[in-house]
Design a protein around this motif. Structure first.
Motif, PDB file in Angstrom:
ATOM      1  N   THR A 151       0.815  -1.219   0.000  1.00 26.05           N
ATOM      2  CA  THR A 151       0.000   0.000   0.000  1.00 26.05           C
ATOM      3  C   THR A 151       0.845   1.265   0.000  1.00 26.05           C
ATOM      4  O   THR A 151       0.338   2.342  -0.292  1.00 26.05           O
ATOM      5  N   SER A 152       2.138   1.131   0.348  1.00 24.50           N
ATOM      6  CA  SER A 152       3.045   2.274   0.254  1.00 24.50           C
ATOM      7  C   SER A 152       4.481   1.780   0.276  1.00 24.50           C
ATOM      8  O   SER A 152       4.770   0.680   0.751  1.00 24.50           O
ATOM      9  N   ALA A 153       5.346   2.603  -0.261  1.00 26.56           N
ATOM     10  CA  ALA A 153       6.787   2.333  -0.255  1.00 26.56           C
ATOM     11  C   ALA A 153       7.491   3.661  -0.022  1.00 26.56           C
ATOM     12  O   ALA A 153       7.173   4.661  -0.666  1.00 26.56           O
ATOM     13  N   SER A 154       8.438   3.657   0.908  1.00 22.82           N
ATOM     14  CA  SER A 154       9.172   4.874   1.228  1.00 22.82           C
ATOM     15  C   SER A 154      10.564   4.487   1.690  1.00 22.82           C
ATOM     16  O   SER A 154      10.885   3.302   1.799  1.00 22.82           O
ATOM     17  N   THR A 155      11.381   5.476   1.981  1.00 24.05           N
ATOM     18  CA  THR A 155      12.652   5.181   2.625  1.00 24.05           C
ATOM     19  C   THR A 155      12.387   5.078   4.120  1.00 24.05           C
ATOM     20  O   THR A 155      11.486   5.755   4.636  1.00 24.05           O
ATOM     21  N   PRO A 156      13.106   4.222   4.843  1.00 27.91           N
ATOM     22  CA  PRO A 156      12.870   4.119   6.289  1.00 27.91           C
ATOM     23  C   PRO A 156      13.011   5.489   6.961  1.00 27.91           C
ATOM     24  O   PRO A 156      13.968   6.209   6.720  1.00 27.91           O
ATOM     25  N   GLY A 157      12.008   5.853   7.725  1.00 27.81           N
ATOM     26  CA  GLY A 157      12.008   7.148   8.400  1.00 27.81           C
ATOM     27  C   GLY A 157      11.586   8.296   7.500  1.00 27.81           C
ATOM     28  O   GLY A 157      11.417   9.416   7.958  1.00 27.81           O
ATOM     29  N   LEU A 161       5.379   8.890   0.074  1.00 32.25           N
ATOM     30  CA  LEU A 161       4.972   9.713  -1.058  1.00 32.25           C
ATOM     31  C   LEU A 161       4.234   8.889  -2.102  1.00 32.25           C
ATOM     32  O   LEU A 161       4.139   9.296  -3.251  1.00 32.25           O
ATOM     33  N   THR A 162       3.742   7.735  -1.744  1.00 26.05           N
ATOM     34  CA  THR A 162       3.131   6.839  -2.711  1.00 26.05           C
ATOM     35  C   THR A 162       1.627   6.832  -2.549  1.00 26.05           C
ATOM     36  O   THR A 162       1.097   6.199  -1.647  1.00 26.05           O
ATOM     37  N   ALA A 163       0.933   7.536  -3.417  1.00 23.35           N
ATOM     38  CA  ALA A 163      -0.513   7.662  -3.318  1.00 23.35           C
ATOM     39  C   ALA A 163      -1.244   6.871  -4.399  1.00 23.35           C
ATOM     40  O   ALA A 163      -2.453   6.819  -4.404  1.00 23.35           O
ATOM     41  N   SER A 164      -0.501   6.273  -5.326  1.00 25.05           N
ATOM     42  CA  SER A 164      -1.114   5.524  -6.416  1.00 25.05           C
ATOM     43  C   SER A 164      -0.255   4.305  -6.729  1.00 25.05           C
ATOM     44  O   SER A 164       0.923   4.260  -6.364  1.00 25.05           O
ATOM     45  N   PRO A 165      -0.838   3.326  -7.417  1.00 19.65           N
ATOM     46  CA  PRO A 165      -0.030   2.163  -7.792  1.00 19.65           C
ATOM     47  C   PRO A 165       1.203   2.542  -8.622  1.00 19.65           C
ATOM     48  O   PRO A 165       2.279   1.992  -8.411  1.00 19.65           O
ATOM     49  N   GLN A 166       1.042   3.505  -9.519  1.00 20.62           N
ATOM     50  CA  GLN A 166       2.167   3.922 -10.353  1.00 20.62           C
ATOM     51  C   GLN A 166       3.295   4.511  -9.512  1.00 20.62           C
ATOM     52  O   GLN A 166       4.466   4.227  -9.762  1.00 20.62           O
ATOM     53  N   SER A 167       2.950   5.298  -8.499  1.00 18.57           N
ATOM     54  CA  SER A 167       3.993   5.886  -7.658  1.00 18.57           C
ATOM     55  C   SER A 167       4.639   4.829  -6.757  1.00 18.57           C
ATOM     56  O   SER A 167       5.826   4.920  -6.443  1.00 18.57           O
ATOM     57  N   ILE A 168       3.876   3.805  -6.372  1.00 18.73           N
ATOM     58  CA  ILE A 168       4.459   2.709  -5.593  1.00 18.73           C
ATOM     59  C   ILE A 168       5.470   1.953  -6.450  1.00 18.73           C
ATOM     60  O   ILE A 168       6.580   1.659  -6.007  1.00 18.73           O
ATOM     61  N   VAL A 169       5.105   1.656  -7.691  1.00 17.92           N
ATOM     62  CA  VAL A 169       6.016   0.946  -8.597  1.00 17.92           C
ATOM     63  C   VAL A 169       7.285   1.768  -8.813  1.00 17.92           C
ATOM     64  O   VAL A 169       8.400   1.234  -8.764  1.00 17.92           O
ATOM     65  N   THR A 170       7.144   3.072  -9.006  1.00 19.49           N
ATOM     66  CA  THR A 170       8.308   3.945  -9.175  1.00 19.49           C
ATOM     67  C   THR A 170       9.191   3.901  -7.931  1.00 19.49           C
ATOM     68  O   THR A 170      10.414   3.771  -8.033  1.00 19.49           O
ATOM     69  N   LEU A 172       9.413   1.497  -5.739  1.00 20.60           N
ATOM     70  CA  LEU A 172      10.039   0.175  -5.643  1.00 20.60           C
ATOM     71  C   LEU A 172      11.273   0.079  -6.534  1.00 20.60           C
ATOM     72  O   LEU A 172      12.250  -0.587  -6.189  1.00 20.60           O
ATOM     73  N   LYS A 173      11.234   0.754  -7.667  1.00 21.62           N
ATOM     74  CA  LYS A 173      12.372   0.739  -8.595  1.00 21.62           C
ATOM     75  C   LYS A 173      13.493   1.671  -8.149  1.00 21.62           C
ATOM     76  O   LYS A 173      14.666   1.339  -8.283  1.00 21.62           O
ATOM     77  N   GLU A 174      13.131   2.837  -7.620  1.00 21.22           N
ATOM     78  CA  GLU A 174      14.121   3.893  -7.414  1.00 21.22           C
ATOM     79  C   GLU A 174      14.667   4.008  -5.995  1.00 21.22           C
ATOM     80  O   GLU A 174      15.790   4.468  -5.816  1.00 21.22           O
ATOM     81  N   LEU A 175      13.900   3.661  -4.990  1.00 23.13           N
ATOM     82  CA  LEU A 175      14.340   3.874  -3.607  1.00 23.13           C
ATOM     83  C   LEU A 175      15.154   2.695  -3.091  1.00 23.13           C
ATOM     84  O   LEU A 175      14.875   1.543  -3.403  1.00 23.13           O
ATOM     85  N   ASP A 176      16.152   2.995  -2.294  1.00 23.48           N
ATOM     86  CA  ASP A 176      16.957   1.971  -1.638  1.00 23.48           C
ATOM     87  C   ASP A 176      17.671   2.621  -0.469  1.00 23.48           C
ATOM     88  O   ASP A 176      18.424   3.573  -0.676  1.00 23.48           O
ATOM     89  N   PRO A 177      17.422   2.201   0.753  1.00 27.73           N
ATOM     90  CA  PRO A 177      16.560   1.105   1.182  1.00 27.73           C
ATOM     91  C   PRO A 177      15.085   1.479   1.085  1.00 27.73           C
ATOM     92  O   PRO A 177      14.741   2.641   0.882  1.00 27.73           O
ATOM     93  N   LEU A 178      14.231   0.467   1.277  1.00 29.11           N
ATOM     94  CA  LEU A 178      12.786   0.627   1.189  1.00 29.11           C
ATOM     95  C   LEU A 178      12.111   0.230   2.496  1.00 29.11           C
ATOM     96  O   LEU A 178      12.551  -0.698   3.169  1.00 29.11           O
ATOM     97  N   LYS A 179      11.034   0.916   2.803  1.00 28.51           N
ATOM     98  CA  LYS A 179      10.110   0.467   3.851  1.00 28.51           C
ATOM     99  C   LYS A 179       8.787   0.229   3.137  1.00 28.51           C
ATOM    100  O   LYS A 179       8.213   1.148   2.558  1.00 28.51           O
ATOM    101  N   LEU A 180       8.329  -1.023   3.160  1.00 27.76           N
ATOM    102  CA  LEU A 180       7.074  -1.395   2.517  1.00 27.76           C
ATOM    103  C   LEU A 180       5.974  -1.516   3.562  1.00 27.76           C
ATOM    104  O   LEU A 180       6.178  -2.113   4.617  1.00 27.76           O
ATOM    105  N   ARG A 181       4.826  -0.948   3.263  1.00 29.34           N
ATOM    106  CA  ARG A 181       3.631  -1.133   4.101  1.00 29.34           C
ATOM    107  C   ARG A 181       2.786  -2.166   3.386  1.00 29.34           C
ATOM    108  O   ARG A 181       2.404  -1.973   2.226  1.00 29.34           O
ATOM    109  N   ILE A 182       2.518  -3.288   4.066  1.00 26.39           N
ATOM    110  CA  ILE A 182       1.856  -4.421   3.433  1.00 26.39           C
ATOM    111  C   ILE A 182       0.543  -4.736   4.133  1.00 26.39           C
ATOM    112  O   ILE A 182       0.471  -4.771   5.367  1.00 26.39           O
ATOM    113  N   CYS A 183      -0.477  -4.986   3.320  1.00 26.25           N
ATOM    114  CA  CYS A 183      -1.775  -5.448   3.773  1.00 26.25           C
ATOM    115  C   CYS A 183      -1.887  -6.906   3.343  1.00 26.25           C
ATOM    116  O   CYS A 183      -1.699  -7.235   2.183  1.00 26.25           O
ATOM    117  N   ARG A 184      -2.204  -7.793   4.309  1.00 26.75           N
ATOM    118  CA  ARG A 184      -2.217  -9.227   4.029  1.00 26.75           C
ATOM    119  C   ARG A 184      -3.507  -9.862   4.549  1.00 26.75           C
ATOM    120  O   ARG A 184      -3.989  -9.532   5.626  1.00 26.75           O
TER     121      ARG A 184
END
Length: 189
Positions: A151-157, A161-170, A172-184
């Motif tokens: 549901t979101s991807a950001s840098t830890p801390g 900035l991910t409000a849409s699937p397209q921005s999440i995909v971007t 995931l490709k560009e940020l390192d490290p990543l903090k993923l928010r996951i709904c399961r």
């Protein structure tokens, strides 16, 4: 009226009674059937005339159907296709609703691919993990599974900035490290 929180488990489940004035009317939600065995509630309408809003307005907050909930049974039936058929033909729907499990997963890519195949729709607010292949997720034994929704991807801390699937995909490709928010969907065992 709701039966209340009857089934037990590590995530709250409850029964919800949704009554439609006619079998073919709209319910007041946006759903997806990407998970096997559960229907995902993507959005809930705020239109007070919709059957879902009417139900939600009649029960306390903890028994309301909300975005990111999973429907795991409809009128005693299980199975995604079987449940979905009932939405179009039954006016009285008894739903077994399960709240999601939320996870924050830190991933360090170090320039390597994540190794995930993703799906998303135009109305979605997430990306769906459809497959996990060779990459950081599998090798690093990160708690990311097929069927998860990111549901979101950001840098830890950092700010999300991910409000849409397209921005999440971007992200995931560009940020390192990543903090993923996951709904399961919690395990049904």
């Amino acid at each position: 009226a709701a039966k209340g929180a009857e089934p037990s488990g590590h995530r709250p489940m409850f029964y919800a009674q949704v009554v439609k004035p006619a079998a073919q009317c709209r319910h007041g939600w946006s759903l997806d059937m990407l998970n096997e065995g559960a229907i995902f509630v993507n959005k809930v309408s705020s239109d007070p005339e919709s059957p879902v809003a009417a139900y939600n307005n009649s029960v306390p907050d903890e028994l309301r159907i909300k975005p990111y909930d999973y429907i795991i049974e409809v009128n005693g039936k299980r199975g995604t296709q079987e449940m979905y058929k009932l939405f179009g033909k039954d006016e009285h729907l008894e739903l077994l609703v399960q709240r999601p499990l939320w996870l924050d997963v830190d991933v360090r890519k170090d320039g390597k691919p994540l190794g995930v195949e993703l799906k998303f729709g135009t109305a979605a607010s997430f990306v769906f993990v459809d497959a996990i292949g060779h990459g950081v997720i599998k090798r690093g034994r990160h708690d990311v599974r097929v069927g998860d929704r990111i549901t979101s991807a950001s840098t830890p801390g950092g700010d999300d900035l991910t409000a849409s699937p397209q921005s999440i995909v971007t992200a995931l490709k560009e940020l390192d490290p990543l903090k993923l928010r996951i709904c399961r969907l919690p395990d049904q065992t």
